[in-house]
Design an enzyme around this catalytic site. Structure first.
Site, PDB file in Angstrom:
ATOM      1  N   LYS A 186       0.821  -1.213   0.000  1.00 24.14           N
ATOM      2  CA  LYS A 186       0.000   0.000   0.000  1.00 24.14           C
ATOM      3  C   LYS A 186       0.855   1.263   0.000  1.00 24.14           C
ATOM      4  O   LYS A 186       1.753   1.403   0.832  1.00 24.14           O
ATOM      5  CB  LYS A 186      -0.925  -0.008   1.211  1.00 24.14           C
ATOM      6  CG  LYS A 186      -1.911  -1.169   1.166  1.00 24.14           C
ATOM      7  CD  LYS A 186      -2.856  -1.182   2.334  1.00 24.14           C
ATOM      8  CE  LYS A 186      -3.950  -2.221   2.123  1.00 24.14           C
ATOM      9  NZ  LYS A 186      -4.872  -2.296   3.256  1.00 24.14           N
ATOM     10  N   CYS A 194     -15.157  -0.203  10.072  1.00 18.06           N
ATOM     11  CA  CYS A 194     -15.036  -1.036   8.872  1.00 18.06           C
ATOM     12  C   CYS A 194     -16.393  -1.660   8.543  1.00 18.06           C
ATOM     13  O   CYS A 194     -17.343  -1.552   9.311  1.00 18.06           O
ATOM     14  CB  CYS A 194     -13.998  -2.117   9.092  1.00 18.06           C
ATOM     15  SG  CYS A 194     -14.598  -3.442  10.148  1.00 18.06           S
ATOM     16  N   CYS A 198     -18.464  -9.157   5.311  1.00 22.13           N
ATOM     17  CA  CYS A 198     -17.053  -9.522   5.440  1.00 22.13           C
ATOM     18  C   CYS A 198     -16.908 -10.930   6.024  1.00 22.13           C
ATOM     19  O   CYS A 198     -17.374 -11.201   7.133  1.00 22.13           O
ATOM     20  CB  CYS A 198     -16.327  -8.516   6.329  1.00 22.13           C
ATOM     21  SG  CYS A 198     -14.599  -8.995   6.530  1.00 22.13           S
TER      22      CYS A 198
HETATM   23 FE1  SRM Z   1      -9.219  -4.469   4.656  1.00 27.53          FE
HETATM   24  C1  SRM Z   1      -9.268  -7.813   4.320  1.00 27.53           C
HETATM   25  C2  SRM Z   1     -12.462  -4.284   3.862  1.00 27.53           C
HETATM   26  C3  SRM Z   1      -8.895  -1.130   4.248  1.00 27.53           C
HETATM   27  C4  SRM Z   1      -6.274  -4.575   6.364  1.00 27.53           C
HETATM   28  N1  SRM Z   1     -10.616  -5.832   4.111  1.00 27.53           N
HETATM   29  C5  SRM Z   1     -10.413  -7.167   3.983  1.00 27.53           C
HETATM   30  C6  SRM Z   1     -11.651  -7.835   3.364  1.00 27.53           C
HETATM   31  C7  SRM Z   1     -11.460  -7.863   1.890  1.00 27.53           C
HETATM   32  C8  SRM Z   1     -12.028  -9.209   3.952  1.00 27.53           C
HETATM   33  C9  SRM Z   1     -11.497 -10.439   3.272  1.00 27.53           C
HETATM   34  O1  SRM Z   1     -10.286 -10.561   3.029  1.00 27.53           O
HETATM   35  O2  SRM Z   1     -12.318 -11.323   3.007  1.00 27.53           O
HETATM   36  C10 SRM Z   1     -12.741  -6.809   3.776  1.00 27.53           C
HETATM   37  C11 SRM Z   1     -13.985  -6.752   2.898  1.00 27.53           C
HETATM   38  C12 SRM Z   1     -15.192  -6.399   3.715  1.00 27.53           C
HETATM   39  C13 SRM Z   1     -16.415  -6.136   2.925  1.00 27.53           C
HETATM   40  O3  SRM Z   1     -17.386  -6.908   3.035  1.00 27.53           O
HETATM   41  O4  SRM Z   1     -16.460  -5.145   2.211  1.00 27.53           O
HETATM   42  C14 SRM Z   1     -11.914  -5.555   3.903  1.00 27.53           C
HETATM   43  N2  SRM Z   1     -10.418  -3.002   4.037  1.00 27.53           N
HETATM   44  C15 SRM Z   1     -11.769  -3.115   3.861  1.00 27.53           C
HETATM   45  C16 SRM Z   1     -12.403  -1.756   3.694  1.00 27.53           C
HETATM   46  C17 SRM Z   1     -13.608  -1.766   2.758  1.00 27.53           C
HETATM   47  C18 SRM Z   1     -12.779  -1.217   5.077  1.00 27.53           C
HETATM   48  C19 SRM Z   1     -13.757  -0.079   5.101  1.00 27.53           C
HETATM   49  O5  SRM Z   1     -14.681  -0.210   5.891  1.00 27.53           O
HETATM   50  O6  SRM Z   1     -13.601   0.909   4.414  1.00 27.53           O
HETATM   51  C20 SRM Z   1     -11.187  -0.954   3.192  1.00 27.53           C
HETATM   52  C21 SRM Z   1     -11.025  -1.030   1.702  1.00 27.53           C
HETATM   53  C22 SRM Z   1      -9.775  -0.329   1.269  1.00 27.53           C
HETATM   54  C23 SRM Z   1      -9.650  -0.118  -0.204  1.00 27.53           C
HETATM   55  O7  SRM Z   1     -10.469   0.608  -0.742  1.00 27.53           O
HETATM   56  O8  SRM Z   1      -8.697  -0.638  -0.779  1.00 27.53           O
HETATM   57  C24 SRM Z   1     -10.053  -1.731   3.860  1.00 27.53           C
HETATM   58  N3  SRM Z   1      -7.791  -3.097   5.122  1.00 27.53           N
HETATM   59  C25 SRM Z   1      -7.900  -1.751   4.978  1.00 27.53           C
HETATM   60  C26 SRM Z   1      -6.881  -1.090   5.717  1.00 27.53           C
HETATM   61  C27 SRM Z   1      -6.716   0.413   5.861  1.00 27.53           C
HETATM   62  C28 SRM Z   1      -5.768   1.023   4.866  1.00 27.53           C
HETATM   63  O9  SRM Z   1      -5.249   0.332   3.997  1.00 27.53           O
HETATM   64  O10 SRM Z   1      -5.542   2.210   4.981  1.00 27.53           O
HETATM   65  C29 SRM Z   1      -6.131  -2.082   6.340  1.00 27.53           C
HETATM   66  C30 SRM Z   1      -4.974  -1.849   7.328  1.00 27.53           C
HETATM   67  C31 SRM Z   1      -3.703  -1.462   6.661  1.00 27.53           C
HETATM   68  C32 SRM Z   1      -2.913  -2.664   6.281  1.00 27.53           C
HETATM   69  O11 SRM Z   1      -3.142  -3.185   5.201  1.00 27.53           O
HETATM   70  O12 SRM Z   1      -2.086  -3.110   7.082  1.00 27.53           O
HETATM   71  C33 SRM Z   1      -6.713  -3.341   5.948  1.00 27.53           C
HETATM   72  N4  SRM Z   1      -7.964  -5.941   5.194  1.00 27.53           N
HETATM   73  C34 SRM Z   1      -6.838  -5.776   5.955  1.00 27.53           C
HETATM   74  C35 SRM Z   1      -6.303  -7.079   6.277  1.00 27.53           C
HETATM   75  C36 SRM Z   1      -5.031  -7.362   7.118  1.00 27.53           C
HETATM   76  C37 SRM Z   1      -3.817  -7.364   6.274  1.00 27.53           C
HETATM   77  C38 SRM Z   1      -2.617  -7.832   7.024  1.00 27.53           C
HETATM   78  O13 SRM Z   1      -1.536  -7.340   6.779  1.00 27.53           O
HETATM   79  O14 SRM Z   1      -2.723  -8.749   7.847  1.00 27.53           O
HETATM   80  C39 SRM Z   1      -7.166  -8.022   5.681  1.00 27.53           C
HETATM   81  C40 SRM Z   1      -7.035  -9.550   5.728  1.00 27.53           C
HETATM   82  C41 SRM Z   1      -6.043 -10.061   4.761  1.00 27.53           C
HETATM   83  O15 SRM Z   1      -5.561  -9.364   3.873  1.00 27.53           O
HETATM   84  O16 SRM Z   1      -5.727 -11.250   4.900  1.00 27.53           O
HETATM   85  C42 SRM Z   1      -8.206  -7.272   5.026  1.00 27.53           C
HETATM   86 FE1  SF4 Z   2     -13.522  -5.302   9.391  1.00 32.76          FE
HETATM   87 FE2  SF4 Z   2     -13.608  -7.410   7.793  1.00 32.76          FE
HETATM   88 FE3  SF4 Z   2     -11.547  -5.728   7.761  1.00 32.76          FE
HETATM   89 FE4  SF4 Z   2     -11.918  -7.377   9.803  1.00 32.76          FE
HETATM   90  S1  SF4 Z   2     -11.410  -7.915   7.670  1.00 32.76           S
HETATM   91  S2  SF4 Z   2     -11.349  -5.247   9.947  1.00 32.76           S
HETATM   92  S3  SF4 Z   2     -14.147  -7.323   9.966  1.00 32.76           S
HETATM   93  S4  SF4 Z   2     -13.676  -5.284   7.155  1.00 32.76           S
END
Ligand code: SRM
Ligand code: SF4
Length: 573
Positions: A224, A439, A445
């Site tokens: 990112k 989130c 999710c």
């Molecule tokens: Fe996220 C996974 C939603 C920003 C860290 N994230 C997911 C998934 C796709 C779940 C999945 O893997 O099955 C979620 C989908 C939920 C849904 O039903 O929509 C999801 N992430 C989101 C969003 C929509 C949250 C929101 O409410 O706005 C954000 C979409 C961002 C975008 O437009 O690209 C979102 N995710 C983030 C952020 C914040 C950021 O990037 O600024 C993080 C923390 C920063 C980081 O990456 O360290 C983040 N998401 C994760 C993680 C943990 C990654 C890790 O390093 O362990 C996962 C799980 C994974 O990747 O295995 C994840």
């Molecule tokens: Fe929220 Fe799903 Fe992201 Fe977990 S993976 S922080 S429940 S959107």
């Protein structure tokens, strides 16, 4: 030099036999640059899902296979297939949309999606609840309005975020241009995307050079990149794998302080997983930024852990190989060391809601959107507003929407219209709401363990009532709520954060800074609403009585040593 290179090569998983790498790496290798059998799975009318490994591959195309978790147990009991559906995430660098694109999104979301438009914490749009039979039509509809979803998810460079509204000054415009150029540079080049979604005929020529930068294995994990322009750290630059902090002097952009290795995600089941702040490592000239981002990304490509996927993010690569190693490798690839970082200071990590005027005289109105969820009514209201003036739209990393480029003579009319539509409160929402992110979590999710977005209205209500008891209701405190420890609302950078553990139970983190440059600490595990409010009450009482003028809650908790002791609740972890 030769010795150093040999040592480095031995540390790179890319030099290891494919069979020793994790399953996702094997999948990428046999996917023919992300094609897999996606096209075949889409055509199967007998199931709403795509089979096998293809859901994993589809993430690289910006698409997640999900199911409606509210009805999952009931469907299972009745031996019915889950309600399979897809979430589609757009790639919108810098969050900038034209009016036509918003109208197009409005129309497409009504036709194909079930839950309105969702603005994300990375300033893009997600559509939820799309059925397999309409997925391709949606993707083509997006293409027709100039949007795509490539690499919005997957092991690649995710959407590049940018805190600069291009219209505010020349420096802002330049930062936004560089963010877009970085996105263009880092975007995967595979032709699988147009072949599958737009049904373009596959090219006959050799596909071995299809991904000159990513190669067959893409990255070990997501990567990112974000651009911030002080004093506003709205993108949470220290939570990015690579953060670029604009250094502006007298309105002129000189370059960027760069920071590396931020990330939020952690797993309850792995003690060696943790959130990490990005570290500032130096300064680069402005024009170098897109190439610099590629260089950093390719170091992670070559040295990220491809065996243990849970340790594959760049933050772990840096901790494993060491910052000095990284700086040497960076200097070797760039042919020059970094310049020393320049002084800069952030003031907060929220949005500036309300009206703001750019140097060019144009006005911008940032409207609060709770949890980024744009429901039917708000979607129509925004579409209607856009009919009336010549502006554009920008999405923010705090899940809000900005009406941009309002001419001076249009401003009064737009304000009247906002009043008529009952939207004016969104310019000046309750100050706690304005500093809260949550989130998506349930019901879409697949990783959620507790509610987040759907619990936000109640959480705001109970917290504000508690704050009011101690007369601090008007003091904003950054509050972040997530349904699991993954940290999608960047909770570990907040002053108060709750991360879901089980239905109704959360881990309570406290003490992040108001600027987003200090990690919050775990204060209590597995607490319910009554318990966490009970833990916060004496802190807020003390805050009301003993805070210094202008002191923020997180700084106060640190100064008064509230976080030095371990409360009883932690033993429940
Ligand atoms: Fe996220 C996974 C939603 C920003 C860290 N994230 C997911 C998934 C796709 C779940 C999945 O893997 O099955 C979620 C989908 C939920 C849904 O039903 O929509 C999801 N992430 C989101 C969003 C929509 C949250 C929101 O409410 O706005 C954000 C979409 C961002 C975008 O437009 O690209 C979102 N995710 C983030 C952020 C914040 C950021 O990037 O600024 C993080 C923390 C920063 C980081 O990456 O360290 C983040 N998401 C994760 C993680 C943990 C990654 C890790 O390093 O362990 C996962 C799980 C994974 O990747 O295995 C994840
Ligand atoms: Fe929220 Fe799903 Fe992201 Fe977990 S993976 S922080 S429940 S959107």
């Amino acid at each position: 030099q030769a010795l150093e290179t040999t040592m480095i090569d031995r540390q790179s998983d890319l030099t290891q036999p494919l069979a020793t790498l994790n399953d996702n790496e094997q999948l990428k290798a046999r996917s023919r640059h992300l094609r897999g059998d996606i096209a075949t799975g889409l055509a199967d009318p007998l199931t709403g899902a795509v089979p096998g490994d293809d859901p994993l591959l589809m993430k690289f195309h910006g698409i997640y296979q999900q199911d409606d978790r509210d009805v999952r147990a009931d469907r299972r009991q009745r031996h019915l297939e889950p309600i399979h559906q897809f979430m589609v995430r757009m790639r919108i660098p810098g969050g900038v949309l034209t009016k036509a694109q918003w109208w197009g999104l409005d129309d497409l979301s009504r036709r194909y999606a079930e839950r309105g438009i969702r603005i994300t914490t990375r300033q893009t749009v997600q559509l939820h609840g799309i059925r397999k039979r309409t997925l391709r039509a949606l993707m083509q509809g997006l293409r027709d309005i100039g949007l795509d979803t490539i690499a919005a998810c997957g092991d690649d460079s995710r959407g590049v975020v940018c805190g600069a509204n291009p219209s505010l000054s020349d420096a802002h415009r330049r930062v936004a241009e560089l963010a877009r150029a970085t996105s263009d540079r880092l975007i995967p080049k595979t032709r699988a995307y147009p072949e599958i979604w737009y049904q373009q005929t596959p090219a006959n020529n050799d596909a071995t050079n299809e991904e000159p930068v990513y190669g067959e294995l893409y990255l070990p994990r997501k990567f990112k990149v974000g651009y911030a322009l002080p004093p506003i750290n709205d993108i949470d630059v220290y939570g990015q794998d690579l953060g670029l902090i604009a250094v502006v002097d007298n309105g002129v952009l000189h370059g960027f302080n760069v920071c590396v290795g931020g990330g939020m995600g952690q797993l309850d089941t792995r003690e060696d997983s943790y959130p990490r702040l990005a570290e500032e490592i130096g300064f680069i000239d402005a024009d170098q930024a897109p190439e610099f981002a590629e260089t950093v990304m390719t170091i992670q490509r070559d040295f990220g852990d491809r065996k243990d996927r849970h340790r594959a993010r760049f933050k772990y690569t840096l901790d494993r190989l060491g910052l000095n190693w990284f700086l040497n490798e960076l200097a070797r690839r760039r042919g020059e060391p970094l310049q020393p970082a320049r002084p800069q200071r952030f003031q907060h990590n929220g949005d500036r809601l309300g009206w703001q005027q750019g140097n060019d005289g144009l006005w911008h109105a940032t409207l609060y959107v709770e949890s980024g969820r744009v429901d039917d009514a708000l979607r129509s209201q925004i579409s209607g507003l856009l009919q009336q003036y010549g502006g554009r739209l920008r999405l923010t990393t705090n899940q809000n929407v900005q009406l941009t480029h309002v001419e001076d003579h249009e401003r009064e009319q737009v304000q009247w219209r906002l009043d008529d539509l009952g939207l004016s409160w969104r310019l000046r929402p309750d100050s706690q709401a304005a500093h809260t992110l949550s989130c998506v979590a349930l019901p879409t999710c697949g990783l959620a363990m507790a509610e987040a977005e759907r619990y936000t209205p109640r959480l705001l209500d109970v917290l504000q009532r508690l704050k009011a008891q101690y007369h601090v209701a008007d003091t904003p405190i950054t509050l972040r709520l997530t349904g699991c420890p993954n940290g999608c609302a960047r909770p570990y950078l907040a002053e108060i954060a709750l991360t879901g553990r089980a239905p109704g139970l959360y881990n309570l983190y406290l003490g992040g800074s108001f600027h987003g440059d200090r990690l919050a600490r775990l204060y209590a595990g597995n607490v319910d609403e009554e318990q966490f409010l009970g833990l916060l009450a004496p802190m807020l009482e003390d805050f009301a009585a003993a805070r210094h003028s202008g002191e923020h809650f997180g700084d106060f908790l640190m100064r008064r040593h509230w976080l030095d002791t371990t409360p009883v609740a932690l033993t429940h972890l």
